[in-house]
Motif scaffolding. Structure first.
Motif, short mmCIF file in Angstrom:
data_model
loop_
_atom_site.label_atom_id
_atom_site.label_comp_id
_atom_site.label_asym_id
_atom_site.label_seq_id
_atom_site.Cartn_x
_atom_site.Cartn_y
_atom_site.Cartn_z
N LEU A 532 0.82 -1.20 0.00
CA LEU A 532 0.00 0.00 0.00
C LEU A 532 0.86 1.25 0.00
N MET A 533 1.93 1.25 0.79
CA MET A 533 2.82 2.41 0.84
C MET A 533 3.49 2.65 -0.50
N ARG A 534 3.90 1.56 -1.18
CA ARG A 534 4.52 1.70 -2.50
C ARG A 534 3.53 2.29 -3.50
N VAL A 535 2.29 1.81 -3.47
CA VAL A 535 1.27 2.32 -4.38
C VAL A 535 1.03 3.80 -4.10
N GLU A 536 0.92 4.18 -2.83
CA GLU A 536 0.65 5.58 -2.49
C GLU A 536 1.79 6.49 -2.92
N ARG A 537 3.05 6.00 -2.80
CA ARG A 537 4.19 6.81 -3.26
C ARG A 537 4.12 7.04 -4.76
N GLU A 538 3.87 5.96 -5.52
CA GLU A 538 3.80 6.10 -6.97
C GLU A 538 2.60 6.95 -7.38
N LEU A 539 1.49 6.83 -6.64
CA LEU A 539 0.31 7.64 -6.94
C LEU A 539 0.62 9.12 -6.76
N ALA A 540 1.32 9.46 -5.69
CA ALA A 540 1.69 10.86 -5.46
C ALA A 540 2.61 11.37 -6.57
N GLU A 541 3.56 10.53 -7.00
CA GLU A 541 4.46 10.93 -8.08
C GLU A 541 3.70 11.13 -9.39
N GLU A 565 -5.08 3.05 -12.77
CA GLU A 565 -4.59 1.74 -12.32
C GLU A 565 -4.18 1.79 -10.85
N LEU A 566 -3.46 2.87 -10.49
CA LEU A 566 -2.97 3.01 -9.11
C LEU A 566 -4.12 3.22 -8.13
N VAL A 567 -5.16 3.98 -8.56
CA VAL A 567 -6.33 4.17 -7.70
C VAL A 567 -6.99 2.83 -7.41
N GLU A 568 -7.14 1.98 -8.46
CA GLU A 568 -7.74 0.66 -8.27
C GLU A 568 -6.86 -0.21 -7.38
N GLU A 569 -5.54 -0.14 -7.57
CA GLU A 569 -4.63 -0.94 -6.76
C GLU A 569 -4.66 -0.49 -5.30
N LYS A 570 -4.79 0.82 -5.09
CA LYS A 570 -4.89 1.33 -3.71
C LYS A 570 -6.14 0.79 -3.04
N ARG A 571 -7.25 0.74 -3.78
CA ARG A 571 -8.48 0.17 -3.22
C ARG A 571 -8.26 -1.28 -2.80
N LYS A 572 -7.53 -2.01 -3.62
CA LYS A 572 -7.30 -3.43 -3.36
C LYS A 572 -6.55 -3.64 -2.06
N TRP A 573 -5.55 -2.79 -1.81
CA TRP A 573 -4.69 -2.98 -0.64
C TRP A 573 -5.12 -2.16 0.57
N THR A 574 -6.21 -1.42 0.43
CA THR A 574 -6.72 -0.64 1.57
C THR A 574 -7.75 -1.46 2.31
N LYS A 575 -7.68 -1.45 3.63
CA LYS A 575 -8.68 -2.17 4.42
C LYS A 575 -10.04 -1.54 4.25
#
Length: 577
Positions: A532-541, A565-575
């Protein structure tokens, strides 16, 4: 199969724009669209346009099937009446019944009939209207707040009926749980725009939050660049001014000798200033997103009850006519509890709250318990006084804090000086709740506070109840509110039966709550957090790159694709909260 289309639509009332659809939208078979917006936004007017009762001011709405419509109270124009009563059934082309469900209609007509016939509940009237709606056989069902007066079981059955209906469904609702269970799309009416989102209500809120974060980032980037350019322009202009002035130690003769060189230098500085000003003018203006507004509390101001038990109900029995509401009800309420009072209509929830407030027999109140009571009739307010005077008359907070809280509950500017008797239903509820929350109480009895509140106001109320430092006993049919707020649940089943139990973390919707059987191992949890942290970093970039000048359309398309894609991935890894 397309059942309805809407293209380039504009809807107004007088000189006020309610909503504009910039583009097109179509309703397909088996799609279920929940319509959301703040009180007064124009949701009922939008339904009238979709149903064909009103024409849009611009654009076109085309209908390719029969329509059955469940409307609010007669005489309500738009959302102005702020009434939750449904008293009119209007089917277009009633003779055609291609999708009628006689079993559903019969089920709706019989559910809760005994309770309704003996006590005249509005729930029975609503059920009859819903029965007519499903029996119509129309290809499109339109319903304006169909959950009004329905108890929790009724809302659940309505959701099942909507989900299984073979046509298209459009409905306004403030029940977030219902929209999560039923909706395939959410249509939002906000800030004069009509926007359609794919997915249920939670999907819509996540997408809105991602867009809000992106807007915040872009606004911060814009504000930073604007400030930098403005400072640079000031510095260059000051440099140009100083170059034009003769140095104090230089004679006029010496100054004249250097004029030619000075002209060249000044010209370069002026050109630089103009270039900076041109860049500032071309800067793509970004507006600061509207902040989420929540009521505020100062826990130091509230004098809490320090007794072991705030209230005790000891073997309380109540009979109504020839039936029992509850038999030998016994509950001990400790400080800080937030107890949801649930059960079908007519089971005795309001009766119990009245008995507790009146301190009848078998009700024991601690010496330090100070009760505030929110009634459904909103009699807490003095209708001859303004909103501000109503709240200040009992407030334990200073005037500035009261004004801040009222502003954050959407009483802007001069609205706080409106007389309570002139307020809409939603405004009256907000004013009464503000008076209750800011008053000299540490124990609140709240009877159906969500009546008249739009879905966003319900979220504000949810946050307020979670933050309130005292003890709360509240009756509500809003399942999402109960899940998010309650620490305990007191259920009245009718016929004398009742139960009292503690809510588990998963019932309360607390952060990190989940069924223990589904809990992941610590290793899996750590891996989830790391991803999740990796996705959030790439999303911010990615958001940062999207906000900067882009060299080509291909690059822009690739960045936009990766963003989604990153928004969907963040949903996947977010509780799921």
């Amino acid at each position: 199969m397309t059942l309805m289309t809407m293209e380039q639509v504009k809807i107004t009332i007088g000189d006020r724009v309610l909503g504009v659809l910039a583009g097109s939208w179509q309703l397909e078979r088996r799609e279920r669209v929940g319509i959301v917006g703040r009180n007064g936004a124009g949701k009922s007017t939008l339904l009238a346009v979709l149903a064909g009762r009103l024409e849009p001011d611009a654009g076109t709405v085309r209908r390719f099937g029969t329509i059955a419509e469940l409307r609010q109270a007669a005489g309500a124009k738009g959302d102005v009446a702020d009434s939750n009563c449904i008293d009119e059934y209007d089917a277009l082309d009633e003779g055609k019944t291609t999708l009628g469900d006689e079993a559903s209609a019969k089920r709706w007509k019989t559910i809760g009939r005994d309770e309704a016939e003996s006590h005249g509940s509005g729930g029975e009237r609503t059920r009859q209207q819903i029965a007519q709606l499903f029996a119509s056989g129309a290809e499109v069902l339109i319903a304006d707040e169909p959950t009004s007066h329905l108890d929790e079981e009724g809302v659940r059955q309505l959701g099942e009926a909507f989900a299984s209906y073979d046509g298209g469904v459009l409905f306004v609702s403030h029940d977030r749980q219902l929209m999560d269970e039923v909706c395939t799309h959410i249509m939002e009416l906000d800030e004069e725009m009509i926007t359609v989102y794919s997915g249920n209500y939670s999907d819509y809120r996540r997408e809105k939050e991602a867009a809000r974060q992106r807007m915040h980032f872009e606004y911060e980037q814009y504000a930073r660049e604007k400030g930098r350019l403005e400072r640079a322009i000031i510095a260059v202009r000051q440099q140009s001014k100083s170059m034009k002035n003769k140095p104090s130690r230089m004679s006029y003769k010496e100054a004249n000798l250097g004029k030619e060189g000075a002209r060249t230098s000044n010209s370069k500085v002026d050109s630089k200033a103009k270039a900076l000003e041109s860049r500032l003018e071309r800067l793509d203006v970004k507006h600061k997103p509207r902040e989420t507004e929540l009521p505020l509390f100062d826990t130091a101001v509230h004098e809490l009850c320090r007794s072991k038990h705030v209230l005790r109900v000891e073997r309380l029995s109540v009979q109504l006519s020839d039936r029992s509401l509850f038999d030998e009800l016994s509950v001990a309420i400790r400080p800080g509890m937030r107890i949801a009072l649930t059960g079908p209509n007519g089971a005795g929830k309001t009766t119990l709250l009245r008995l507790i407030y009146g301190q009848g027999e078998r009700i024991v109140k601690a010496p330090g318990c100070r009760i505030g009571y929110f009634r459904q009739d909103l009699s807490l307010l003095d209708e001859s006084k303004s909103v501000l005077d109503n709240v200040l008359s009992t407030a334990i907070y200073p005037d500035t804090h009261v004004r801040t809280v009222l502003a954050r509950t959407l009483f802007k500017g001069h609205d706080v000086f409106k007389e309570a008797g002139q307020l809409s239903g939603g405004e009256r509820v907000k004013a009464a709740l503000a008076k209750l929350f800011l008053g000299p109480y540490n124990t609140l009895l709240i009877d159906e506070p969500t009546n008249y509140l739009d879905v966003f106001a319900r979220e504000q109320l949810e946050a307020a109840l979670q933050q309130y430092p005292g003890t709360i006993l509240f009756a509500a049919h809003d399942r999402r509110l109960v899940q998010a707020v309650a620490t305990h649940r007191l259920t009245l089943y009718g016929g004398g039966e009742w139960s009292f139990e503690e809510c588990g973390a998963e019932d309360r919707g607390m952060p990190g709550a989940r069924d223990a059987r589904q809990a992941t191992s610590s290793h899996e949890e750590a891996e989830r957090i790391e991803r999740l942290m990796r996705v959030e970093r790439e999303l911010a970039e990615t958001i940062g790159r999207l906000s900067m000048p882009i060299r080509s359309e291909a690059e822009a398309a690739e960045l936009d694709r990766r963003f989604h894609e990153l928004v969907e991935e963040k949903r996947k890894w977010t509780k799921v909260q």
